[in-house]
Design a protein around this motif. Structure first.
Motif, mmCIF file in Angstrom:
data_model
loop_
_atom_site.group_PDB
_atom_site.id
_atom_site.type_symbol
_atom_site.label_atom_id
_atom_site.label_comp_id
_atom_site.label_asym_id
_atom_site.label_seq_id
_atom_site.Cartn_x
_atom_site.Cartn_y
_atom_site.Cartn_z
ATOM 1 N N THR A 1 46.674 54.792 34.741
ATOM 2 C CA THR A 1 47.344 53.504 34.634
ATOM 3 C C THR A 1 47.142 52.926 33.238
ATOM 4 O O THR A 1 46.181 53.285 32.549
ATOM 5 N N VAL A 2 48.029 52.033 32.841
ATOM 6 C CA VAL A 2 47.824 51.271 31.605
ATOM 7 C C VAL A 2 47.390 49.843 31.936
ATOM 8 O O VAL A 2 47.244 49.013 31.048
ATOM 9 N N GLY A 3 47.191 49.549 33.215
ATOM 10 C CA GLY A 3 46.850 48.201 33.638
ATOM 11 C C GLY A 3 45.360 47.940 33.653
ATOM 12 O O GLY A 3 44.547 48.716 33.131
ATOM 13 N N SER A 4 45.001 46.822 34.310
ATOM 14 C CA SER A 4 43.592 46.425 34.376
ATOM 15 C C SER A 4 42.741 47.481 35.073
ATOM 16 O O SER A 4 41.533 47.581 34.831
ATOM 17 N N GLY A 5 43.378 48.269 35.941
ATOM 18 C CA GLY A 5 42.637 49.314 36.631
ATOM 19 C C GLY A 5 42.003 50.313 35.687
ATOM 20 O O GLY A 5 40.958 50.900 36.005
ATOM 21 N N HIS A 6 42.615 50.522 34.529
ATOM 22 C CA HIS A 6 42.059 51.471 33.557
ATOM 23 C C HIS A 6 40.667 51.035 33.111
ATOM 24 O O HIS A 6 39.743 51.855 32.990
ATOM 25 N N ALA A 7 40.499 49.729 32.882
ATOM 26 C CA ALA A 7 39.195 49.211 32.466
ATOM 27 C C ALA A 7 38.159 49.376 33.571
ATOM 28 O O ALA A 7 37.001 49.717 33.313
ATOM 29 N N VAL A 8 38.580 49.130 34.817
ATOM 30 C CA VAL A 8 37.652 49.258 35.941
ATOM 31 C C VAL A 8 37.290 50.727 36.152
ATOM 32 O O VAL A 8 36.135 51.059 36.455
ATOM 33 N N GLN A 9 38.264 51.616 35.994
ATOM 34 C CA GLN A 9 37.979 53.052 36.130
ATOM 35 C C GLN A 9 36.932 53.498 35.126
ATOM 36 O O GLN A 9 35.996 54.241 35.469
ATOM 37 N N ALA A 10 37.070 53.048 33.882
ATOM 38 C CA ALA A 10 36.113 53.425 32.845
ATOM 39 C C ALA A 10 34.723 52.886 33.175
ATOM 40 O O ALA A 10 33.713 53.580 32.992
ATOM 41 N N TYR A 11 34.667 51.658 33.676
ATOM 42 C CA TYR A 11 33.389 51.053 34.037
ATOM 43 C C TYR A 11 32.754 51.813 35.217
ATOM 44 O O TYR A 11 31.547 52.091 35.219
ATOM 45 N N ALA A 12 33.581 52.162 36.211
ATOM 46 C CA ALA A 12 33.052 52.816 37.409
ATOM 47 C C ALA A 12 32.519 54.212 37.117
ATOM 48 O O ALA A 12 31.622 54.697 37.821
ATOM 49 N N ARG A 13 33.059 54.869 36.097
ATOM 50 C CA ARG A 13 32.532 56.192 35.749
ATOM 51 C C ARG A 13 31.092 56.099 35.259
ATOM 52 O O ARG A 13 30.284 57.003 35.471
ATOM 53 N N VAL A 14 30.754 54.989 34.621
ATOM 54 C CA VAL A 14 29.392 54.783 34.133
ATOM 55 C C VAL A 14 28.525 54.126 35.202
ATOM 56 O O VAL A 14 27.303 54.334 35.254
ATOM 57 N N HIS A 15 29.163 53.334 36.071
ATOM 58 C CA HIS A 15 28.450 52.616 37.122
ATOM 59 C C HIS A 15 29.072 52.968 38.473
ATOM 60 O O HIS A 15 29.820 52.163 39.062
ATOM 61 N N PRO A 16 28.807 54.169 39.006
ATOM 62 C CA PRO A 16 29.470 54.620 40.237
ATOM 63 C C PRO A 16 29.187 53.746 41.450
ATOM 64 O O PRO A 16 29.955 53.768 42.421
ATOM 65 N N GLU A 17 28.112 52.974 41.402
ATOM 66 C CA GLU A 17 27.826 52.080 42.528
ATOM 67 C C GLU A 17 28.907 51.013 42.686
ATOM 68 O O GLU A 17 29.033 50.392 43.743
ATOM 69 N N THR A 18 29.693 50.807 41.647
ATOM 70 C CA THR A 18 30.773 49.816 41.691
ATOM 71 C C THR A 18 31.835 50.185 42.715
ATOM 72 O O THR A 18 32.465 49.314 43.307
ATOM 73 N N VAL A 19 32.046 51.468 42.930
ATOM 74 C CA VAL A 19 33.129 51.932 43.795
ATOM 75 C C VAL A 19 32.992 51.351 45.197
ATOM 76 O O VAL A 19 33.959 50.846 45.782
ATOM 77 N N THR A 20 31.808 51.402 45.763
ATOM 78 C CA THR A 20 31.594 50.869 47.117
ATOM 79 C C THR A 20 31.843 49.374 47.154
ATOM 80 O O THR A 20 32.506 48.852 48.063
ATOM 81 N N MET A 21 31.342 48.649 46.167
ATOM 82 C CA MET A 21 31.511 47.200 46.127
ATOM 83 C C MET A 21 32.981 46.798 46.054
ATOM 84 O O MET A 21 33.417 45.837 46.686
ATOM 85 N N LEU A 22 33.780 47.560 45.292
ATOM 86 C CA LEU A 22 35.181 47.189 45.101
ATOM 87 C C LEU A 22 35.994 47.278 46.381
ATOM 88 O O LEU A 22 37.073 46.684 46.480
ATOM 89 N N GLY A 23 35.475 47.985 47.370
ATOM 90 C CA GLY A 23 36.151 48.002 48.664
ATOM 91 C C GLY A 23 36.261 46.611 49.281
ATOM 92 O O GLY A 23 37.155 46.349 50.092
ATOM 93 N N LEU A 24 35.376 45.714 48.893
ATOM 94 C CA LEU A 24 35.430 44.340 49.398
ATOM 95 C C LEU A 24 36.603 43.566 48.793
ATOM 96 O O LEU A 24 36.954 42.489 49.288
ATOM 97 N N PHE A 25 37.210 44.103 47.731
ATOM 98 C CA PHE A 25 38.305 43.420 47.049
ATOM 99 C C PHE A 25 39.611 44.214 47.164
ATOM 100 O O PHE A 25 40.482 44.094 46.314
ATOM 101 N N ASP A 26 39.718 44.984 48.226
ATOM 102 C CA ASP A 26 40.901 45.819 48.438
ATOM 103 C C ASP A 26 42.006 44.994 49.091
ATOM 104 O O ASP A 26 41.866 44.533 50.226
ATOM 105 N N SER A 27 43.110 44.805 48.381
ATOM 106 C CA SER A 27 44.180 43.959 48.911
ATOM 107 C C SER A 27 44.939 44.629 50.055
ATOM 108 O O SER A 27 45.585 43.938 50.855
ATOM 109 N N ALA A 28 44.881 45.961 50.147
ATOM 110 C CA ALA A 28 45.507 46.628 51.288
ATOM 111 C C ALA A 28 44.690 46.393 52.557
ATOM 112 O O ALA A 28 45.241 46.157 53.644
ATOM 113 N N THR A 29 43.374 46.458 52.445
ATOM 114 C CA THR A 29 42.515 46.106 53.580
ATOM 115 C C THR A 29 42.788 44.670 54.015
ATOM 116 O O THR A 29 42.895 44.371 55.210
ATOM 117 N N ALA A 30 42.930 43.775 53.039
ATOM 118 C CA ALA A 30 43.226 42.376 53.358
ATOM 119 C C ALA A 30 44.584 42.237 54.019
ATOM 120 O O ALA A 30 44.760 41.476 54.976
#
Length: 321
Positions: A222-251
């Motif tokens: 992606t060229v969107g904001s997700g690109h920044a989060v993807q880069a962060y999550a590669r260094v901080h893999p614990e972020t992946v589980t937390m981001l499930g709380l902000f899933d708009s499809a789940t909502a």
């Protein structure tokens, strides 16, 4: 009309999904504690007084009385925006309008609604709600306090929307029960998260919503904001589980109000499977309608015609509030 075949991106903005595959996408399994994370936040926000303050605006329009508005969100965060009131006819309904990740420099005057008070809030950290140390750059804004689930900026933006509804109701008590929400891209994802718990919003329109299906959102190019989060999550893999709380499809699966979702088959900023995850997750009982765009976040032949059709659907959709 058809999806673009030539583009400047190093990846395929359809992500290789055809329309049948997109229609078959379903949301991921809800993150543990999803409801327990959001419901107390909503209850706390509901108990706050937003103290809306309205002043004359320098902007003007022949059909709308334009006012500047500020209100207080959670954490005493000052939110700025605009309030439009019809110059002719009374106010019988309200509409909160969210913005994309580019922020908002002015209200939209072409929304096809009548007898409606329109509130255009700027989510915290952006445009009229900018405040240090939050960056206005989407690539940094989306990372603000990402290591602290209870403080993560996306949660605060959801609360800003809840308090926007409270502000509209405080200013116009008669619109209670007749308030809608319209959000695009960033505002679409925030809208889904907010509407999952706020039944004061009677109808919602989400266009090319983001933050849907986090397991995919974190992996698709992606060229969107997700690109920044993807880069962060590669260094901080614990972020992946937390981001499930902000899933708009789940909502989205928890929204009971009627919904109009506009989703794109081609989109370099918000992957189409993630958009369709939001639309497809809506329960059948919510009487929703899905409008399919050839592309999102990208200019294409026939775009004006498609958006004219979408605007007509928006007019009829909110006309019954």
């Amino acid at each position: 009309m058809s999806i673009p075949t030539q583009h400047p991106y190093a990846f395929d903005p359809t992500q290789g999904f055809d329309l049948n595959q997109l229609r078959a996408i379903r949301p991921p399994t809800a993150a543990p504690g999803f409801d327990a994370f959001w419901r107390p936040r909503y209850e706390r926000a509901l108990g706050l007084n937003p103290q809306p303050r309205v002043n004359a605006s320098r902007a003007s329009h022949p059909d709308w009385l334009v006012q500047d508005i500020t209100y207080t969100s959670t954490d005493k965060f000052p939110i700025g925006g605009w309030l439009l009131l019809p110059r002719e006819g009374g106010v019988t309904r309200g509409l909160v309008v969210g913005h994309g990740y580019g922020g908002r420099e002015a209200p939209d005057f072409d929304l096809p609604v009548t007898e409606t008070a329109l509130l255009f809030p700027c989510f915290r950290g952006l445009s009229r709600s900018r405040r240090a140390p939050i960056s206005t750059d989407p690539a940094w804004h989306v990372l603000h306090d990402i290591d602290k689930p209870d403080r993560y900026i996306l949660g605060g933006c959801v609360e800003d929307l809840w308090l926007a509804v409270s502000a509209l109701t405080a200013l116009f008590p008669a619109v209670a029960g007749r308030i809608g929400y319209s959000g695009i891209s960033f505002g679409g994802g925030i809208g889904a998260l907010a509407m999952a718990f706020d039944t004061r919003i009677a109808r919602g329109s989400l266009e090319v919503p983001t933050f849907g299906n986090m397991p995919l959102w974190l992996t698709l190019p992606t060229v969107g904001s997700g690109h920044a989060v993807q880069a962060y999550a590669r260094v901080h893999p614990e972020t992946v589980t937390m981001l499930g709380l902000f899933d708009s499809a789940t909502a989205s699966a928890r929204i009971t109000a009627p919904m109009l979702t506009a989703v794109a088959r081609f989109d370099p900023a918000v992957a189409p499977p993630c958009q369709f995850s939001v639309a497809n997750a809506l329960p059948a009982s919510s009487h929703h309608e899905t409008f399919i765009l050839d592309a999102g976040h990208y200019d294409y032949p026939g775009m004006m015609e498609q958006h004219a059709l979408l605007l007509d659907k928006v007019r009829r959709f909110f006309g019954v509030l």
